[in-house]
Write an enzyme that holds these catalytic residues in place. Sequence first.
Site, short mmCIF file in Angstrom:
data_model
loop_
_atom_site.label_atom_id
_atom_site.label_comp_id
_atom_site.label_asym_id
_atom_site.label_seq_id
_atom_site.Cartn_x
_atom_site.Cartn_y
_atom_site.Cartn_z
N PHE A 5 18.15 -26.08 0.59
CA PHE A 5 17.49 -26.51 1.83
C PHE A 5 17.89 -27.95 2.09
O PHE A 5 17.59 -28.84 1.29
CB PHE A 5 15.97 -26.37 1.74
CG PHE A 5 15.32 -26.40 3.09
CD1 PHE A 5 14.89 -25.23 3.69
CD2 PHE A 5 15.18 -27.60 3.79
CE1 PHE A 5 14.33 -25.25 4.96
CE2 PHE A 5 14.62 -27.63 5.07
CZ PHE A 5 14.19 -26.45 5.65
N ASP B 25 23.09 -20.39 9.70
CA ASP B 25 22.39 -19.89 8.52
C ASP B 25 22.45 -18.35 8.57
O ASP B 25 23.44 -17.76 8.15
CB ASP B 25 20.96 -20.43 8.58
CG ASP B 25 20.28 -20.47 7.24
OD1 ASP B 25 20.63 -19.66 6.39
OD2 ASP B 25 19.38 -21.30 7.05
N GLU C 39 26.45 -26.86 17.23
CA GLU C 39 25.32 -26.48 16.37
C GLU C 39 25.36 -27.32 15.10
O GLU C 39 26.42 -27.75 14.66
CB GLU C 39 25.46 -24.97 16.05
CG GLU C 39 24.38 -24.36 15.23
CD GLU C 39 22.99 -24.42 15.88
OE1 GLU C 39 22.44 -25.53 15.92
OE2 GLU C 39 22.47 -23.37 16.28
N ASP C 40 24.19 -27.56 14.54
CA ASP C 40 24.15 -28.31 13.28
C ASP C 40 24.41 -27.40 12.08
O ASP C 40 25.12 -27.78 11.16
CB ASP C 40 22.82 -29.07 13.11
CG ASP C 40 21.61 -28.20 13.36
OD1 ASP C 40 21.71 -27.26 14.17
OD2 ASP C 40 20.56 -28.42 12.75
N ARG D 94 14.91 -35.97 10.09
CA ARG D 94 16.06 -35.89 11.00
C ARG D 94 16.80 -37.23 11.06
O ARG D 94 17.97 -37.28 11.41
CB ARG D 94 15.60 -35.54 12.43
CG ARG D 94 14.99 -34.15 12.58
CD ARG D 94 14.82 -33.81 14.06
NE ARG D 94 13.92 -32.68 14.30
CZ ARG D 94 14.29 -31.40 14.30
NH1 ARG D 94 15.52 -31.08 14.02
NH2 ARG D 94 13.42 -30.45 14.57
C1 PRP Z 1 17.94 -24.35 13.09
C2 PRP Z 1 19.33 -24.89 13.32
C3 PRP Z 1 20.02 -23.78 14.05
C4 PRP Z 1 19.35 -22.53 13.52
C5 PRP Z 1 20.26 -21.87 12.53
O1 PRP Z 1 17.16 -24.60 14.22
O2 PRP Z 1 19.29 -26.08 14.08
O3 PRP Z 1 19.81 -23.86 15.46
O4 PRP Z 1 18.12 -22.95 12.91
O5 PRP Z 1 19.63 -20.79 11.90
P1 PRP Z 1 20.11 -19.27 12.01
O6 PRP Z 1 21.60 -19.24 11.80
O7 PRP Z 1 19.35 -18.60 10.89
O8 PRP Z 1 19.70 -18.73 13.35
P2 PRP Z 1 15.55 -24.65 14.19
O9 PRP Z 1 14.99 -23.34 14.61
O10 PRP Z 1 15.09 -25.14 12.85
O11 PRP Z 1 15.24 -25.72 15.31
P3 PRP Z 1 15.65 -27.29 15.38
O12 PRP Z 1 17.14 -27.33 15.71
O13 PRP Z 1 14.81 -27.84 16.49
O14 PRP Z 1 15.36 -27.92 14.05
#
Ligand code: PRP
Length: 179
Positions: free
Chosen positions: A152, A102, A98-99, A165
Amino acid sequence: MDNSDISNVLITSDEIDKRVKELGKEITEDYSGMNPLFVGTLKGAVIFTADLIREIKTACELDFISVSSYDKSESTGIVTINSETKMPLVGRNVIIVEDIVDTGKTLLSLKQRFKDLGAKSVKIVSLLNKPSHRIIDDLDVEYIGFDIPDEFIVGYGLDFDEKYRNLPDICVLDESAYQ
Ligand code: PRP
């Protein structure tokens, strides 16, 4: 490229590179001979996944899942699966890549899903961790690259409204861009 919405660099590409190598070494030691299955979460973790897997020095396999839960800068709280993993998970030692963690809702949902699909073990490696936003308190994230403040951030795969990205560093998005 217009980077006027970027206020400063939080983590440089050199710092990311060093930390990814450390994580790769640690995971290699922990999973040596276990043929782990890395599951990258699209799209945000694609760059981290590509860099991390090249630091894994034991046999491993790779798959992806596409999930989304954010609308521009806001968490909707609803985790949508856009595209599933392709490989059978039964009996596998899965590592979700995971990146950012949050609220923790995405990873809680994925961890449960992979266990339900028969994975033998499910652990998480996340490049970034934003503890100030956590809603799911009891989520175990076994490998974390960096704890970050309540900003952010974009770059190295992370987006704002699908942009940024491609930045090699992790940067802070100016508040004026989303307020
Ligand atoms: C982002 C990020 C994680 C997630 C984390 O994805 O890449 O997967 O949100 O947030 P959380 O801990 O509040 O669940 P996003 O929905 O923005 O999709 P993306 O990876 O395509 O940018």
